[in-house]
Design a protein around this motif. Structure first.
Motif, short mmCIF file in Angstrom:
data_model
loop_
_atom_site.label_atom_id
_atom_site.label_comp_id
_atom_site.label_asym_id
_atom_site.label_seq_id
_atom_site.Cartn_x
_atom_site.Cartn_y
_atom_site.Cartn_z
N SER A 170 -0.01 0.92 -3.58
CA SER A 170 -0.44 2.01 -2.71
C SER A 170 0.67 2.31 -1.70
O SER A 170 1.59 1.52 -1.50
CB SER A 170 -1.72 1.62 -1.96
N LEU A 171 0.57 3.48 -1.06
CA LEU A 171 1.56 3.84 -0.04
C LEU A 171 1.52 2.85 1.12
O LEU A 171 2.54 2.53 1.73
CB LEU A 171 1.32 5.26 0.47
N GLU A 172 0.31 2.34 1.44
CA GLU A 172 0.20 1.37 2.54
C GLU A 172 0.99 0.10 2.22
O GLU A 172 1.62 -0.49 3.11
CB GLU A 172 -1.27 1.01 2.79
N GLN A 173 0.96 -0.33 0.95
CA GLN A 173 1.71 -1.53 0.57
C GLN A 173 3.22 -1.27 0.64
O GLN A 173 3.98 -2.15 1.03
CB GLN A 173 1.32 -1.96 -0.85
N VAL A 233 4.61 0.78 2.71
CA VAL A 233 4.92 0.81 4.15
C VAL A 233 5.23 -0.59 4.64
O VAL A 233 6.18 -0.83 5.39
CB VAL A 233 3.73 1.41 4.94
N VAL A 234 4.43 -1.58 4.19
CA VAL A 234 4.66 -2.96 4.59
C VAL A 234 6.01 -3.46 4.07
O VAL A 234 6.74 -4.18 4.76
CB VAL A 234 3.52 -3.87 4.08
N GLN A 240 4.22 6.04 6.74
CA GLN A 240 3.61 6.57 5.53
C GLN A 240 3.86 8.06 5.36
O GLN A 240 4.04 8.54 4.24
CB GLN A 240 2.09 6.29 5.56
N ARG A 241 3.90 8.82 6.48
CA ARG A 241 4.10 10.26 6.35
C ARG A 241 5.47 10.60 5.74
O ARG A 241 5.59 11.58 5.00
CB ARG A 241 3.94 10.93 7.72
N GLN A 279 5.30 9.79 1.96
CA GLN A 279 4.54 10.83 1.28
C GLN A 279 5.36 12.11 1.16
O GLN A 279 5.32 12.79 0.13
CB GLN A 279 3.24 11.10 2.04
N SER A 285 -1.00 -4.69 14.07
CA SER A 285 -0.28 -5.29 12.95
C SER A 285 0.02 -6.76 13.24
O SER A 285 0.58 -7.09 14.28
CB SER A 285 1.02 -4.52 12.71
N PRO A 294 -1.14 -4.25 8.25
CA PRO A 294 -1.03 -3.20 9.28
C PRO A 294 -2.32 -3.00 10.04
O PRO A 294 -3.40 -3.44 9.63
CB PRO A 294 -0.68 -1.95 8.44
N THR A 309 -6.45 -2.51 8.93
CA THR A 309 -6.79 -3.15 7.65
C THR A 309 -8.06 -3.99 7.80
O THR A 309 -8.27 -4.65 8.80
CB THR A 309 -5.64 -4.06 7.19
#
Length: 270
Positions: free
Chosen positions: A41-44, A46-47, A53-54, A57, A200, A218, A221
């Motif tokens: 995922s995008l969240e993963q 990001v980590v 994230q923006r 994307q 975080s 983050p 979560t």
């Protein structure tokens, strides 16, 4: 006649902005497809990359207007690609940063203006950007590694684990701080904890002696873990983690910015 021949030979070319937009759309589509293939995922991501994230994307969607200067875009693409296992330098190198030398017929032969920006200066500029990004990434990785090593070292002074009295397990749980109490589960042989991140934080979860998770989660979560015998939760920012035991009301693990460890045992089967 010479002027007419030059005019007939002129071929329209894309502007630098159009070239960047087309290349960003192409690279973004490849990164999106590879991320989907790896189930991330995008969240993963990001980590893994520390990139907002923006921006990730915007790269995937080929949205040039939501991204910073081209030199920074190339650095972001490199980090994104490396997080997915690609050669980041080679992959991001195709994104155009400076204008290629468009034909300079209108300036005359060997115009001195074309010599004001030698191509090697652009390569040097790209090299400096890549080195800066690599240095920052290495510094962050070293900091995380040192923190992990210090947390894995045995403690000379461990906190005592106080088992609640059989006659009043709930009262004992209320009186003692969460981090110092070995709580009995209320579901027989199963114990469950849920954590919600206010900020975080680094977290390690061990279920029945096996590490189920270790890393940085983050803000925002929410995760749930279960175990048959015992769950251990450790964090480096106790005030940023809300924890609930067996679906009870969640509360902070401790004070903000402080390290804390909680052990929760399942109630023995009668």
């Amino acid at each position: 006649m010479k002027w007419l021949r030059k005019k007939n030979n002129h071929q329209p070319s894309l502007s630098l902005e159009q070239q960047r937009a087309e290349k960003l759309a192409e690279l973004g589509a490849q990164l999106w497809a590879l991320r989907q293939e790896q189930g991330l995922s995008l969240e993963q991501v990001v980590v893994l990359t520390r990139i907002p994230q923006r921006l990730l994307q915007a790269i995937e969607e080929g949205n040039l207007n939501d991204l910073p200067e081209p030199v920074y875009i190339q650095g972001l693409i490199r980090q994104f690609a490396e997080a997915l296992g690609l050669n980041g330098v080679e992959f991001s190198g195709t994104f155009p940063i400076s204008s290629a030398r468009v034909n300079s017929r209108s300036l005359g032969n060997n115009s001195p203006i074309s010599q004001l920006r030698p191509i090697h200066l652009y390569f040097l500029y790209i090299f400096l950007i890549v080195c800066s990004v690599n240095g920052l990434s290495q510094l962050l990785n070293n900091a995380v590694l040192q923190a992990s090593n210090s947390q894995n070292q045995p403690y000379l002074k461990q906190k005592s684990i106080v088992k609640p009295e059989p006659t009043q397990p709930k009262e004992s749980l209320k009186v003692q701080p969460v981090s110092d109490t070995l709580s009995d589960g209320q579901q027989g042989q199963v114990v469950q904890i849920g954590v919600t991140l206010k900020a975080s934080s680094w977290i390690r979860v061990v279920a029945d002696g096996k590490t189920e998770f270790e890393g940085i989660l983050p803000e925002g979560t929410h995760r749930i873990w279960k175990a048959q015998e015992q769950l251990t939760v450790k964090t480096d920012n106790a005030g940023g983690v809300l924890m609930s035991v067996n679906q009870e009301k969640a509360k902070e693990m401790g004070e903000p910015g402080k390290e804390e460890e909680v052990r929760i045992a399942a109630k023995p089967k009668l």
